[in-house]
Design a protein around this motif. Structure first.
Motif, PDB file in Angstrom:
ATOM      1  N   VAL A  87     -23.098  12.203  43.461  1.00 41.06           N
ATOM      2  CA  VAL A  87     -23.789  10.911  43.401  1.00 41.06           C
ATOM      3  C   VAL A  87     -22.961   9.844  44.114  1.00 41.06           C
ATOM      4  O   VAL A  87     -23.500   9.038  44.890  1.00 41.06           O
ATOM      5  CB  VAL A  87     -24.059  10.506  41.937  1.00 41.06           C
ATOM      6  CG1 VAL A  87     -24.544   9.057  41.855  1.00 41.06           C
ATOM      7  CG2 VAL A  87     -25.098  11.431  41.318  1.00 41.06           C
ATOM      8  N   CYS A  88     -21.639   9.843  43.898  1.00 37.78           N
ATOM      9  CA  CYS A  88     -20.766   8.900  44.609  1.00 37.78           C
ATOM     10  C   CYS A  88     -20.912   9.068  46.119  1.00 37.78           C
ATOM     11  O   CYS A  88     -21.053   8.080  46.861  1.00 37.78           O
ATOM     12  CB  CYS A  88     -19.304   9.141  44.226  1.00 37.78           C
ATOM     13  SG  CYS A  88     -18.880   8.719  42.538  1.00 37.78           S
ATOM     14  N   LYS A  89     -20.900  10.322  46.566  1.00 43.53           N
ATOM     15  CA  LYS A  89     -21.022  10.590  48.002  1.00 43.53           C
ATOM     16  C   LYS A  89     -22.390  10.151  48.525  1.00 43.53           C
ATOM     17  O   LYS A  89     -22.505   9.579  49.612  1.00 43.53           O
ATOM     18  CB  LYS A  89     -20.793  12.083  48.268  1.00 43.53           C
ATOM     19  CG  LYS A  89     -19.360  12.524  48.009  1.00 43.53           C
ATOM     20  CD  LYS A  89     -19.216  14.040  47.993  1.00 43.53           C
ATOM     21  CE  LYS A  89     -19.374  14.649  49.370  1.00 43.53           C
ATOM     22  NZ  LYS A  89     -19.025  16.099  49.368  1.00 43.53           N
ATOM     23  N   GLY A  90     -23.440  10.417  47.764  1.00 47.08           N
ATOM     24  CA  GLY A  90     -24.779  10.038  48.187  1.00 47.08           C
ATOM     25  C   GLY A  90     -24.938   8.537  48.344  1.00 47.08           C
ATOM     26  O   GLY A  90     -25.564   8.053  49.294  1.00 47.08           O
ATOM     27  N   ILE A  91     -24.362   7.764  47.392  1.00 49.93           N
ATOM     28  CA  ILE A  91     -24.429   6.305  47.473  1.00 49.93           C
ATOM     29  C   ILE A  91     -23.596   5.807  48.652  1.00 49.93           C
ATOM     30  O   ILE A  91     -24.032   4.944  49.424  1.00 49.93           O
ATOM     31  CB  ILE A  91     -23.953   5.669  46.157  1.00 49.93           C
ATOM     32  CG1 ILE A  91     -24.950   5.986  45.026  1.00 49.93           C
ATOM     33  CG2 ILE A  91     -23.789   4.160  46.307  1.00 49.93           C
ATOM     34  CD1 ILE A  91     -24.510   5.505  43.654  1.00 49.93           C
ATOM     35  N   GLU A  92     -22.394   6.372  48.807  1.00 44.70           N
ATOM     36  CA  GLU A  92     -21.513   5.933  49.892  1.00 44.70           C
ATOM     37  C   GLU A  92     -22.098   6.258  51.262  1.00 44.70           C
ATOM     38  O   GLU A  92     -21.905   5.508  52.224  1.00 44.70           O
ATOM     39  CB  GLU A  92     -20.140   6.595  49.735  1.00 44.70           C
ATOM     40  CG  GLU A  92     -19.032   5.880  50.471  1.00 44.70           C
ATOM     41  CD  GLU A  92     -17.671   6.247  49.921  1.00 44.70           C
ATOM     42  OE1 GLU A  92     -17.133   5.499  49.079  1.00 44.70           O
ATOM     43  OE2 GLU A  92     -17.138   7.305  50.326  1.00 44.70           O
ATOM     44  N   GLN A  93     -22.859   7.350  51.364  1.00 48.86           N
ATOM     45  CA  GLN A  93     -23.482   7.729  52.633  1.00 48.86           C
ATOM     46  C   GLN A  93     -24.817   7.029  52.869  1.00 48.86           C
ATOM     47  O   GLN A  93     -25.457   7.227  53.896  1.00 48.86           O
ATOM     48  CB  GLN A  93     -23.684   9.249  52.682  1.00 48.86           C
ATOM     49  CG  GLN A  93     -22.400  10.068  52.667  1.00 48.86           C
ATOM     50  CD  GLN A  93     -21.491   9.748  53.845  1.00 48.86           C
ATOM     51  OE1 GLN A  93     -21.942   9.705  54.986  1.00 48.86           O
ATOM     52  NE2 GLN A  93     -20.210   9.523  53.563  1.00 48.86           N
ATOM     53  N   GLY A  94     -25.257   6.228  51.910  1.00 47.14           N
ATOM     54  CA  GLY A  94     -26.501   5.486  52.076  1.00 47.14           C
ATOM     55  C   GLY A  94     -27.753   6.328  51.911  1.00 47.14           C
ATOM     56  O   GLY A  94     -28.844   5.907  52.322  1.00 47.14           O
ATOM     57  N   ILE A  95     -27.628   7.499  51.297  1.00 45.95           N
ATOM     58  CA  ILE A  95     -28.790   8.371  51.108  1.00 45.95           C
ATOM     59  C   ILE A  95     -29.674   7.832  49.985  1.00 45.95           C
ATOM     60  O   ILE A  95     -30.896   7.956  50.014  1.00 45.95           O
ATOM     61  CB  ILE A  95     -28.326   9.812  50.854  1.00 45.95           C
ATOM     62  CG1 ILE A  95     -27.671  10.358  52.123  1.00 45.95           C
ATOM     63  CG2 ILE A  95     -29.483  10.713  50.409  1.00 45.95           C
ATOM     64  CD1 ILE A  95     -26.986  11.694  51.955  1.00 45.95           C
ATOM     65  N   PHE A  96     -29.069   7.241  48.977  1.00 43.44           N
ATOM     66  CA  PHE A  96     -29.795   6.529  47.918  1.00 43.44           C
ATOM     67  C   PHE A  96     -28.866   5.470  47.361  1.00 43.44           C
ATOM     68  O   PHE A  96     -27.662   5.449  47.660  1.00 43.44           O
ATOM     69  CB  PHE A  96     -30.277   7.485  46.815  1.00 43.44           C
ATOM     70  CG  PHE A  96     -29.229   8.446  46.324  1.00 43.44           C
ATOM     71  CD1 PHE A  96     -28.208   8.031  45.479  1.00 43.44           C
ATOM     72  CD2 PHE A  96     -29.257   9.771  46.707  1.00 43.44           C
ATOM     73  CE1 PHE A  96     -27.242   8.907  45.020  1.00 43.44           C
ATOM     74  CE2 PHE A  96     -28.294  10.671  46.260  1.00 43.44           C
ATOM     75  CZ  PHE A  96     -27.290  10.229  45.414  1.00 43.44           C
ATOM     76  N   ASP A  97     -29.412   4.572  46.580  1.00 40.02           N
ATOM     77  CA  ASP A  97     -28.612   3.539  45.933  1.00 40.02           C
ATOM     78  C   ASP A  97     -29.178   3.281  44.545  1.00 40.02           C
ATOM     79  O   ASP A  97     -30.112   3.957  44.105  1.00 40.02           O
ATOM     80  CB  ASP A  97     -28.572   2.255  46.771  1.00 40.02           C
ATOM     81  CG  ASP A  97     -29.972   1.706  47.064  1.00 40.02           C
ATOM     82  OD1 ASP A  97     -30.933   2.080  46.355  1.00 40.02           O
ATOM     83  OD2 ASP A  97     -30.108   0.895  47.997  1.00 40.02           O
ATOM     84  N   GLN A  98     -28.603   2.315  43.857  1.00 40.51           N
ATOM     85  CA  GLN A  98     -29.056   2.056  42.494  1.00 40.51           C
ATOM     86  C   GLN A  98     -30.466   1.479  42.464  1.00 40.51           C
ATOM     87  O   GLN A  98     -31.191   1.640  41.480  1.00 40.51           O
ATOM     88  CB  GLN A  98     -28.068   1.122  41.800  1.00 40.51           C
ATOM     89  CG  GLN A  98     -26.722   1.778  41.566  1.00 40.51           C
ATOM     90  CD  GLN A  98     -25.970   1.141  40.422  1.00 40.51           C
ATOM     91  OE1 GLN A  98     -26.551   0.462  39.576  1.00 40.51           O
ATOM     92  NE2 GLN A  98     -24.675   1.382  40.361  1.00 40.51           N
ATOM     93  N   THR A  99     -30.880   0.825  43.548  1.00 39.26           N
ATOM     94  CA  THR A  99     -32.262   0.348  43.605  1.00 39.26           C
ATOM     95  C   THR A  99     -33.222   1.523  43.601  1.00 39.26           C
ATOM     96  O   THR A  99     -34.289   1.484  42.968  1.00 39.26           O
ATOM     97  CB  THR A  99     -32.471  -0.499  44.868  1.00 39.26           C
ATOM     98  OG1 THR A  99     -31.567  -1.615  44.838  1.00 39.26           O
ATOM     99  CG2 THR A  99     -33.904  -1.022  44.937  1.00 39.26           C
ATOM    100  N   ALA A 100     -32.845   2.606  44.302  1.00 39.33           N
ATOM    101  CA  ALA A 100     -33.688   3.810  44.316  1.00 39.33           C
ATOM    102  C   ALA A 100     -33.749   4.431  42.924  1.00 39.33           C
ATOM    103  O   ALA A 100     -34.804   4.914  42.491  1.00 39.33           O
ATOM    104  CB  ALA A 100     -33.148   4.813  45.320  1.00 39.33           C
ATOM    105  N   ILE A 101     -32.612   4.444  42.215  1.00 37.57           N
ATOM    106  CA  ILE A 101     -32.593   4.984  40.855  1.00 37.57           C
ATOM    107  C   ILE A 101     -33.508   4.161  39.959  1.00 37.57           C
ATOM    108  O   ILE A 101     -34.289   4.709  39.166  1.00 37.57           O
ATOM    109  CB  ILE A 101     -31.149   5.006  40.311  1.00 37.57           C
ATOM    110  CG1 ILE A 101     -30.297   5.977  41.139  1.00 37.57           C
ATOM    111  CG2 ILE A 101     -31.132   5.405  38.836  1.00 37.57           C
ATOM    112  CD1 ILE A 101     -28.815   5.960  40.789  1.00 37.57           C
ATOM    113  N   ARG A 102     -33.446   2.840  40.107  1.00 40.32           N
ATOM    114  CA  ARG A 102     -34.336   1.964  39.339  1.00 40.32           C
ATOM    115  C   ARG A 102     -35.793   2.224  39.728  1.00 40.32           C
ATOM    116  O   ARG A 102     -36.689   2.276  38.884  1.00 40.32           O
ATOM    117  CB  ARG A 102     -33.951   0.502  39.608  1.00 40.32           C
ATOM    118  CG  ARG A 102     -34.971  -0.521  39.137  1.00 40.32           C
ATOM    119  CD  ARG A 102     -34.991  -0.626  37.612  1.00 40.32           C
ATOM    120  NE  ARG A 102     -36.093  -1.470  37.204  1.00 40.32           N
ATOM    121  CZ  ARG A 102     -37.310  -1.047  36.904  1.00 40.32           C
ATOM    122  NH1 ARG A 102     -37.595   0.240  36.967  1.00 40.32           N
ATOM    123  NH2 ARG A 102     -38.240  -1.875  36.523  1.00 40.32           N
ATOM    124  N   GLY A 103     -36.055   2.411  41.037  1.00 36.56           N
ATOM    125  CA  GLY A 103     -37.412   2.670  41.486  1.00 36.56           C
ATOM    126  C   GLY A 103     -37.959   3.967  40.932  1.00 36.56           C
ATOM    127  O   GLY A 103     -39.149   4.066  40.594  1.00 36.56           O
TER     128      GLY A 103
END
Length: 374
Positions: free
Chosen positions: A125-141
């Motif tokens: 998850v850290c890698k995915g956020i750092e690579q811009g594949i998803f972010d916390q807005t996507a998790i909220r969505g």
């Protein structure tokens, strides 16, 4: 009790302490007790429930227990409407839960280090956020997507545990090739009355077996009974709406488990369909598919990007709460199926009593037939 909530301004999910530190960054060591009334009013307009998206957040301070064991209750958010009542949507998992020390079982803490799987998934998850594949807005969505599905697809539970027992018995009943009893068959010296009874049972209840074809959910009886007892007479989510996304998420989880080279040592991908995949893996796969518009190969490509990426520079990026929307999926399927079966013309029966009745009828038919032959 909502220990975290989503800040539109900071575009991430935060607990009370994290939000206060971001708002008071010019005041070292400051916490939620240092927030002004103006800042608290701003929070009520900015912070949203991470499930149903409602506003009106108020901060509830941490409290120390007065019990003999001591301990504290974590600071949390309470969502209050203009009428001073609970503002959560009535189908929200936090509705009526203010003050209760609980987290929805469908929520997965990606920052947890309790198991091999959660530690591994947290790093991804850290890698995915750092690579811009998803972010916390996507998790909220994704949570909003799940909430909207729950709100739009409901049914009322009208059964009790006897309906679950009946369904469970039907699911475990041995289905032989269809065969009809005739008394002449019982003349054979090794005639098997038990097997004949099972055959006759199948024939008498064949419409039910035909209805269950392809829907033989098993190994969830105990949890199904718990759900029925807990939500009797209430409106609940119909899991049929999740079937397409569940099948895709299970496919992705199984594919990743077999082909990623990652060590999910406590589980076997070949058994995910029957015994369940690790919740953290299901949560991450669902999130990746959500940001891939539910396209399986797109999701596989994003997973490959994450695995190939270097270790994250900030391990705290994974300290977020994700969603496994398929928690208890098999048990909810059984609830729906048990209710459908209970509404058939045969009604709810007691399995052992039905077998005894049918065997008695077969033996009586044989007795009457032998008398007629003499």
């Amino acid at each position: 009790m909502a220990t975290t909530a989503f800040s539109n301004h900071f575009r991430r999910e935060l607990d009370v302490g994290q939000l206060a530190r971001l708002m008071l960054r010019d005041t070292p060591e400051a916490g939620e007790d240092h927030l002004s009334e103006a800042q608290r009013a701003w929070i009520r307009t900015d912070v949203r429930c991470s499930s149903c998206g409602v506003g009106g957040a108020q901060i509830v301070r941490a409290t120390k227990s007065t019990g003999t064991r001591g301990g504290t209750r974590q600071a949390h958010f309470r969502f209050i409407g203009d009428d001073a009542m609970d503002a959560h949507h009535r189908f929200c998992e936090f509705h009526g839960a203010d003050g209760q020390e609980r987290q929805s079982e469908s929520l997965v803490n990606f920052g947890s280090a309790k198991t091999i799987e959660t530690r591994l998934i947290g790093r991804l998850v850290c890698k995915g956020i750092e690579q811009g594949i998803f972010d916390q807005t996507a998790i909220r969505g994704m949570r909003q997507w799940f909430f909207d599905l729950k709100a739009a697809n409901r049914f009322t539970i009208t059964i009790d545990s006897t309906a679950v027992d009946w369904l469970s018995a039907l699911l475990h009943h041995p289905i032989y090739p269809r065969w009809v009893f005739h008394p002449v068959q019982a003349q054979l010296p090794g005639f098997d009355w038990k097997q004949a009874t099972n055959h006759a049972f199948t024939e008498q209840f064949w419409p039910l077996f035909d209805r269950m074809s392809g829907r033989r959910a098993r190994n969830a009886e105990s949890r199904t009974k718990n759900l029925v007892a807990c939500y009797a007479g209430q409106e609940v989510f119909d899991p049929a709406a999740l079937k397409p996304s569940y099948e895709l998420t299970l496919q992705l989880a199984s594919f990743v488990g077999r082909n990623s080279g990652l060590d999910f040592s406590r589980s076997k991908p070949s058994e995910y369909r029957y015994k369940g995949a690790p919740p953290a893996l299901m949560a991450l796969c669902a999130l990746i598919l959500f940001v891939s518009d539910w396209q399986l190969n797109t999701g596989i490509g994003k997973f490959a990007q994450i695995i190939a990426a270097p270790d994250p520079s900030d391990p705290l990026l994974g300290n977020v709460v994700g969603l496994n929307p398929f928690h208890d999926y098999a048990a909810w399927q059984m609830v729906v199926l048990a209710q459908e079966i209970s509404e058939q013309a045969t009604g709810i029966r007691v399995y052992d009593a039905e077998l005894a009745r049918i065997e008695g009828e077969l033996r009586e038919a044989y007795r009457a037939w032998t008398q007629s032959q003499s």
